[in-house]
Motif scaffolding. Structure first.
Motif, PDB file in Angstrom:
ATOM      1  N   THR A  76      23.488  29.837   1.110  1.00  0.00           N
ATOM      2  CA  THR A  76      23.766  30.541   2.351  1.00  0.00           C
ATOM      3  C   THR A  76      25.195  31.054   2.250  1.00  0.00           C
ATOM      4  O   THR A  76      26.042  30.435   1.604  1.00  0.00           O
ATOM      5  CB  THR A  76      23.631  29.610   3.581  1.00  0.00           C
ATOM      6  N   ALA A  77      25.432  32.198   2.875  1.00  0.00           N
ATOM      7  CA  ALA A  77      26.752  32.813   2.746  1.00  0.00           C
ATOM      8  C   ALA A  77      27.112  33.553   4.017  1.00  0.00           C
ATOM      9  O   ALA A  77      26.256  33.883   4.831  1.00  0.00           O
ATOM     10  CB  ALA A  77      26.755  33.779   1.560  1.00  0.00           C
ATOM     11  N   ARG A  78      28.411  33.798   4.157  1.00  0.00           N
ATOM     12  CA  ARG A  78      28.911  34.642   5.240  1.00  0.00           C
ATOM     13  C   ARG A  78      30.251  35.219   4.820  1.00  0.00           C
ATOM     14  O   ARG A  78      30.872  34.748   3.877  1.00  0.00           O
ATOM     15  CB  ARG A  78      29.011  33.891   6.567  1.00  0.00           C
ATOM     16  N   ILE A 134      34.115  27.436  -0.359  1.00  0.00           N
ATOM     17  CA  ILE A 134      32.850  26.840   0.052  1.00  0.00           C
ATOM     18  C   ILE A 134      33.122  25.964   1.269  1.00  0.00           C
ATOM     19  O   ILE A 134      34.023  25.137   1.252  1.00  0.00           O
ATOM     20  CB  ILE A 134      32.232  25.975  -1.076  1.00  0.00           C
ATOM     21  N   GLU A 135      32.364  26.166   2.325  1.00  0.00           N
ATOM     22  CA  GLU A 135      32.449  25.330   3.520  1.00  0.00           C
ATOM     23  C   GLU A 135      31.113  24.639   3.701  1.00  0.00           C
ATOM     24  O   GLU A 135      30.133  25.278   4.084  1.00  0.00           O
ATOM     25  CB  GLU A 135      32.781  26.165   4.759  1.00  0.00           C
ATOM     26  N   GLY A 136      31.058  23.357   3.407  1.00  0.00           N
ATOM     27  CA  GLY A 136      29.800  22.631   3.472  1.00  0.00           C
ATOM     28  C   GLY A 136      28.856  23.174   2.419  1.00  0.00           C
ATOM     29  O   GLY A 136      29.126  23.093   1.235  1.00  0.00           O
ATOM     30  N   ALA A 137      27.731  23.761   2.870  1.00  0.00           N
ATOM     31  CA  ALA A 137      26.769  24.360   1.942  1.00  0.00           C
ATOM     32  C   ALA A 137      26.759  25.875   2.075  1.00  0.00           C
ATOM     33  O   ALA A 137      25.789  26.528   1.716  1.00  0.00           O
ATOM     34  CB  ALA A 137      25.376  23.799   2.213  1.00  0.00           C
ATOM     35  N   ASN A 149      32.904  20.661  -9.131  1.00  0.00           N
ATOM     36  CA  ASN A 149      32.266  20.649  -7.815  1.00  0.00           C
ATOM     37  C   ASN A 149      32.544  21.935  -7.058  1.00  0.00           C
ATOM     38  O   ASN A 149      32.374  23.022  -7.579  1.00  0.00           O
ATOM     39  CB  ASN A 149      32.691  19.412  -7.028  1.00  0.00           C
ATOM     40  N   VAL A 150      33.004  21.840  -5.835  1.00  0.00           N
ATOM     41  CA  VAL A 150      33.219  23.001  -4.985  1.00  0.00           C
ATOM     42  C   VAL A 150      34.333  23.885  -5.542  1.00  0.00           C
ATOM     43  O   VAL A 150      34.245  25.111  -5.499  1.00  0.00           O
ATOM     44  CB  VAL A 150      33.547  22.545  -3.546  1.00  0.00           C
ATOM     45  N   ASP A 151      35.375  23.289  -6.089  1.00  0.00           N
ATOM     46  CA  ASP A 151      36.484  24.079  -6.635  1.00  0.00           C
ATOM     47  C   ASP A 151      36.033  24.992  -7.768  1.00  0.00           C
ATOM     48  O   ASP A 151      36.618  26.051  -7.982  1.00  0.00           O
ATOM     49  CB  ASP A 151      37.588  23.150  -7.155  1.00  0.00           C
ATOM     50  N   ALA A 152      35.016  24.603  -8.499  1.00  0.00           N
ATOM     51  CA  ALA A 152      34.549  25.413  -9.627  1.00  0.00           C
ATOM     52  C   ALA A 152      33.924  26.723  -9.164  1.00  0.00           C
ATOM     53  O   ALA A 152      33.875  27.686  -9.922  1.00  0.00           O
ATOM     54  CB  ALA A 152      33.543  24.624 -10.453  1.00  0.00           C
TER      55      ALA A 152
END
Length: 159
Positions: A111-113, A132-135, A81-84
């Motif tokens: 989306t990124a920042r 990753i924070e949310g999406a 999931n997000v950890d990957a």
């Protein structure tokens, strides 16, 4: 002939264990195997039941905790999931700042920042995903690799 039924139960429990890999059904299969052996030696059915129960409980209490610890120690943890996504390389497809932007990560546009205020990463830059924070992928620029034979970068167009 009753020992064959115990052997069948042990085989079924073994198959279930292969599907779950929890070592619970393997311990129960050990009890059924002990009952099959006692049945083959001529023990009455009530004694076979007691042997199956005692061996199963003994294996569950004495062997299973040790075997689970060994199994977990030798099994690599797969990030999912997000950890990957943490640490993966992405390509900027729309300028990324500390407020907005987009990157292509594992074939998908996210989306990124950036975390650094005022930093802007241009289109085409390669970045590393911090978290990753949310999406939204929080990214940082990759260190620029320099070629010692060209300390000021590659020659520009028209050279």
């Amino acid at each position: 002939m009753g020992w064959l039924w115990w052997l069948g139960v042990a085989l079924v429990l073994g198959v279930i264990e292969m599907l779950t890999v929890d070592l619970l059904f393997l311990m129960l299969a050990g009890g059924a195997t002990a009952a099959a052996i006692s049945g083959a030696m001529g023990a009455p059915f009530w004694l076979q039941l007691i042997i199956a129960a005692v061996v199963s409980v003994g294996l569950l209490v004495l062997v299973r905790p040790w075997a689970l610890a060994k199994l977990k120690a030798n099994t690599p943890q797969a990030r999912t999931n997000v950890d990957a996504h943490r640490g993966r390389i992405a390509t900027v497809v729309s300028d990324v700042s500390d407020r907005a932007g987009r990157v292509k990560l594992t074939g998908e546009v996210w989306t990124a920042r950036t975390e650094a205020p005022g930093a802007v990463l241009p289109v085409g830059a390669r970045v590393s995903v911090v978290r990753i924070e949310g999406a939204t992928a929080i990214v940082e620029p990759l260190p620029v690799e320099t070629n010692p034979s060209q300390p000021y970068g590659p020659p520009g167009p028209g050279y």
